[in-house]
Design an enzyme around this catalytic site. Structure first.
Site, mmCIF file in Angstrom:
data_model
loop_
_atom_site.group_PDB
_atom_site.id
_atom_site.type_symbol
_atom_site.label_atom_id
_atom_site.label_comp_id
_atom_site.label_asym_id
_atom_site.label_seq_id
_atom_site.Cartn_x
_atom_site.Cartn_y
_atom_site.Cartn_z
ATOM 1 C CB ALA A 60 39.951 47.161 35.046
ATOM 2 N N GLY A 99 45.469 47.675 35.923
ATOM 3 C CA GLY A 99 45.090 47.948 37.307
ATOM 4 C C GLY A 99 45.860 47.076 38.293
ATOM 5 C CD GLU A 102 46.383 51.892 36.887
ATOM 6 O OE1 GLU A 102 45.447 51.077 36.741
ATOM 7 O OE2 GLU A 102 46.347 53.052 36.461
ATOM 8 C CD GLU A 122 46.130 50.084 31.835
ATOM 9 O OE1 GLU A 122 47.279 49.966 31.353
ATOM 10 O OE2 GLU A 122 45.884 49.959 33.052
HETATM 11 N N1 T1G Z 1 39.501 41.159 32.424
HETATM 12 C C1 T1G Z 1 38.671 40.139 32.145
HETATM 13 N N2 T1G Z 1 39.065 38.985 31.601
HETATM 14 C C2 T1G Z 1 40.362 38.857 31.319
HETATM 15 C C3 T1G Z 1 41.299 39.883 31.562
HETATM 16 C C4 T1G Z 1 40.820 41.074 32.163
HETATM 17 N N3 T1G Z 1 41.650 42.092 32.448
HETATM 18 N N4 T1G Z 1 42.513 39.459 31.163
HETATM 19 C C5 T1G Z 1 42.342 38.218 30.701
HETATM 20 N N5 T1G Z 1 41.055 37.860 30.784
HETATM 21 C C6 T1G Z 1 40.469 36.570 30.421
HETATM 22 C C7 T1G Z 1 40.546 36.273 28.929
HETATM 23 O O1 T1G Z 1 39.441 36.843 28.251
HETATM 24 C C8 T1G Z 1 40.476 34.758 28.939
HETATM 25 O O2 T1G Z 1 39.129 34.404 29.205
HETATM 26 C C9 T1G Z 1 41.281 34.398 30.176
HETATM 27 O O3 T1G Z 1 41.274 35.567 31.007
HETATM 28 C C10 T1G Z 1 42.711 34.018 29.918
HETATM 29 O O4 T1G Z 1 43.287 35.025 29.083
HETATM 30 C C11 T1G Z 1 42.135 50.419 35.924
HETATM 31 C C12 T1G Z 1 41.349 50.340 33.167
HETATM 32 C C13 T1G Z 1 46.593 38.271 31.481
HETATM 33 C C14 T1G Z 1 48.512 38.139 29.864
HETATM 34 O O5 T1G Z 1 44.801 44.523 29.300
HETATM 35 O O6 T1G Z 1 47.002 40.483 28.476
HETATM 36 O O7 T1G Z 1 43.284 47.604 34.227
HETATM 37 O O8 T1G Z 1 38.582 33.234 27.152
HETATM 38 O O9 T1G Z 1 43.493 33.595 27.029
HETATM 39 O O10 T1G Z 1 47.418 34.060 27.085
HETATM 40 O O11 T1G Z 1 43.853 51.390 34.620
HETATM 41 O O12 T1G Z 1 44.897 37.802 29.077
HETATM 42 O O13 T1G Z 1 39.319 31.955 29.167
HETATM 43 O O14 T1G Z 1 37.076 33.113 29.143
HETATM 44 O O15 T1G Z 1 44.548 35.902 27.186
HETATM 45 O O16 T1G Z 1 47.602 33.370 29.547
HETATM 46 C C15 T1G Z 1 44.347 45.957 31.585
HETATM 47 C C16 T1G Z 1 44.669 41.745 29.344
HETATM 48 C C17 T1G Z 1 42.887 46.041 31.888
HETATM 49 C C18 T1G Z 1 45.311 42.506 30.456
HETATM 50 C C19 T1G Z 1 46.889 36.222 30.124
HETATM 51 N N6 T1G Z 1 44.724 44.589 31.520
HETATM 52 N N7 T1G Z 1 44.983 40.357 29.450
HETATM 53 O O17 T1G Z 1 47.201 35.735 28.841
HETATM 54 O O18 T1G Z 1 45.421 33.941 28.596
HETATM 55 S S1 T1G Z 1 42.358 47.710 31.899
HETATM 56 C C20 T1G Z 1 44.926 43.959 30.365
HETATM 57 C C21 T1G Z 1 46.098 39.824 28.953
HETATM 58 C C22 T1G Z 1 42.813 48.312 33.389
HETATM 59 C C23 T1G Z 1 43.160 50.214 34.862
HETATM 60 C C24 T1G Z 1 42.654 49.774 33.557
HETATM 61 C C25 T1G Z 1 46.199 38.340 28.972
HETATM 62 C C26 T1G Z 1 47.038 37.768 30.129
HETATM 63 P P1 T1G Z 1 38.471 33.086 28.630
HETATM 64 P P2 T1G Z 1 44.179 34.640 27.839
HETATM 65 P P3 T1G Z 1 46.976 34.207 28.487
#
Ligand code: T1G
Length: 528
Positions: A60, A99, A102, A122
């Protein structure tokens, strides 16, 4: 999400939302539209879902969480995919997280590149996998491994995911090409066995004890965090309820977490951590680019407990130290403390037959009456308490101290009073926060995020409270200001309680979020 028709009666749905193909509303709508097109086109026999730019999907869109609740509507899409009448194959490269995984669990088959990583992270954001993750994963890989992956949030590599049964095929070539070939092979296979929602969770005889152990484990491992425990409750629902009730429970628990202060704090931390890495001023060397330089001498500003320790470390390493302390009393105390520490170290070294140079130390002082009487705390066996031994941790009240305090009160004409927990907390926390505002105003810290990340990483501030500056915004800046004013009026001898100008400026705007502080308060005069 783009929709493409491929040869061999196939359609491709490709998520495209740089940098990580997060599931924005537009992406989710794109997926649904693609599915509808493929359904109404009778020449299409199967669908491959993939992500652009070598990433499947990081879940998400976290940046939109403050505006809408995540997961809930996307769960409906995950179910639609499962019930879809044509095979849907996920082709995973890079990451399939939250997501994103998922979405893949909704697909009938999952093919991934060997370097891909999948997981449900999450909990790190203070929430749970709210788009069926807590209901589908245990149906696929069983309760014990689902508990492990969901409560820790740790992603797993493709090979481990294959062993666990999360993935069907792992390859070293292009997963989309592989998925295209694979789709041809499974066209005639029945889809029903591939629909996780119609399966039940593999049962185990000791399910109750598995859950009670899991609760005990997360309470120990992540004390104070709501999300891991709440995720376990969602997994219990997967075991105890039929799918259609289980998903309702998951939605309810997801909403409860998303509305909690912990989720807001942890999501702030997610962005704060990535922003502080980018915040070094362009002209200044950073630890990422600079190579280590030889150190010929060291300056230490301030000889409090930390300054003394730092000065000592360098002295022991044979590096000359010049220490500066502006308070004459503090200087005297530090001088004594450092000299005695050095002597102790020297005699230890002599005993062990080693020798070291005893490098240049220049001092300058404090007004701590306890320290003046040699009561330096745990290290010396007495301070505010008396300890079982020097460096001991077992403390008990010291009659000496009550005598000292009553004399102190007499001298300063103070009346004793009981101080509430609330006042203790507020005076400690708000003076710390006040100092944070001061260093922001002075340009010593570049942003509130920097202060918060330092507190989380260096001082053990609870991550789910976001850090002192985020906490100030949670309490409300006008409240922090009002309380500081109140305590400063009551204690004009405590300068830490005098509200900083920076805080006053910001509180005049109400309670702006940390990201807006700098633009509202104007650029700091850098003292660095
Ligand atoms: N949403 C929005 N922006 C995101 C994002 C996300 N899920 N994940 C990463 N970014 C942005 C981050 O802020 C940065 O932005 C850029 O991408 C690169 O990230 C329905 C409710 C994917 C392993 O928790 O673990 O799904 O600073 O610098 O080291 O049940 O980002 O460049 O503008 O970290 O290569 C669950 C979180 C969501 C994944 C990449 N997902 N992200 O790592 O680069 S909740 C997460 C990460 C959800 C569902 C639920 C890592 C990465 P900017 P980065 P990286």
């Amino acid at each position: 999400a783009e929709y493409l028709r491929l040869p061999h009666s196939l359609a491709l749905i490709r998520l495209r939302n740089p940098p990580v193909n997060a599931l924005s509303l537009a992406v989710v709508n794109g997926i649904r539209e693609g599915l509808q097109k493929a359904m109404s086109d009778h020449t299409i026999k199967a669908i491959v879902v993939c992500g652009a730019n070598d990433k499947f999907c990081a879940g998400a869109d976290i940046s939109s969480f403050s505006r809408s609740s995540p997961g809930i509507s996307f769960g409906v899409v995950v179910d639609e995919i499962q019930r879809y009448e044509k095979p849907v194959v996920a082709a995973i490269r890079g990451v399939a997280l939250g997501g994103g995984l998922e979405l893949a669990l909704g697909c009938h088959y999952r093919i991934a590149h060997a370097e891909a990583r999948v997981g449900l992270p999450e909990v790190a954001l203070g929430i749970l996998p709210g788009a069926r993750g807590t209901q589908l994963l245990p149906r696929l890989i069983g309760v014990p491994m689902s508990l492990d992956l969901i409560t820790s949030g740790r992603p797993v590599g493709a090979d481990e995911a294959l062993k666990l049964g999360i993935l069907d095929v792992v390859i070293n070539s292009d997963p989309v090409e592989e998925a295209v070939k694979f789709s041809q092979e499974i066209l005639d296979k029945p889809l029903e066995p591939r629909r996780l929602l119609n399966k039940s969770v593999p049962s185990l005889p000791n399910m109750d004890s598995i859950f009670s152990e899991a609760f005990a484990k997360v309470q120990k491992q992540y004390p104070g965090f709501l999300a891991p425990e709440t995720s376990i409750q969602a997994l219990q629902a997967a075991v105890n309820l039929p799918y259609k009730l289980g998903i309702k429970e998951e939605e309810k628990l997801a909403l409860y977490l998303q509305k909690s202060g912990q989720a807001r704090a942890l999501q702030y931390v997610f962005f704060a951590e990535s922003s502080v890495h980018k915040q070094s001023p362009p002209s200044v060397a950073s630890w990422q680019t600079a190579s280590p330089q030889p150190i010929s001498s060291v300056g230490v500003l301030g000889l409090g407990t930390m300054g003394r320790g730092i000065a000592m470390c360098f002295a022991k390493a044979g590096i000359p130290v010049v220490a500066v302390e502006s308070d004459p009393k503090q200087l005297e105390i530090a001088k004594k403390a450092v000299t005695s520490m050095l002597e102790r170290e020297a005699s230890k070294m002599q005993q062990s037959g080693r020798a070291w140079t005893k490098p240049t130390l220049t001092f300058s002082s404090s007004a701590d009456m306890l320290c003046e009487s040699g009561r330096f705390g745990q290290k010396t066996g007495k301070g505010w308490y008396q300890y079982d031994k020097p460096l001991g941790r077992v403390h008990r009240p010291d009659p000496w101290l009550s005598e000292f305090l009553s004399q102190y009160r007499e001298t300063h004409h103070l009346e004793s009073r009981s101080i509430s927990q609330e006042e203790i907390l507020e005076r400690c926390l708000y003076s710390l926060i006040n100092e944070g505002f001061r260093i922001l105003g002075e340009g010593i810290a570049a942003s509130p995020e920097q202060i918060d990340i330092i507190y989380l990483s260096g001082y053990g501030w609870p991550r789910y409270r976001g850090g002192p500056m985020f906490y100030a915004a949670t309490v409300g800046l006008p409240v922090v200001l009002e309380k500081l004013q109140k305590y400063y009026t009551q204690n004009p001898d405590v300068p830490q309680l005098e509200p900083s100008d920076y805080l006053k400026k910001l509180a005049a705007h109400g309670n702006p979020p940390p990201k807006d502080w700098q633009s509202l308060a104007g650029p700091p005069g850098s003292k660095l």
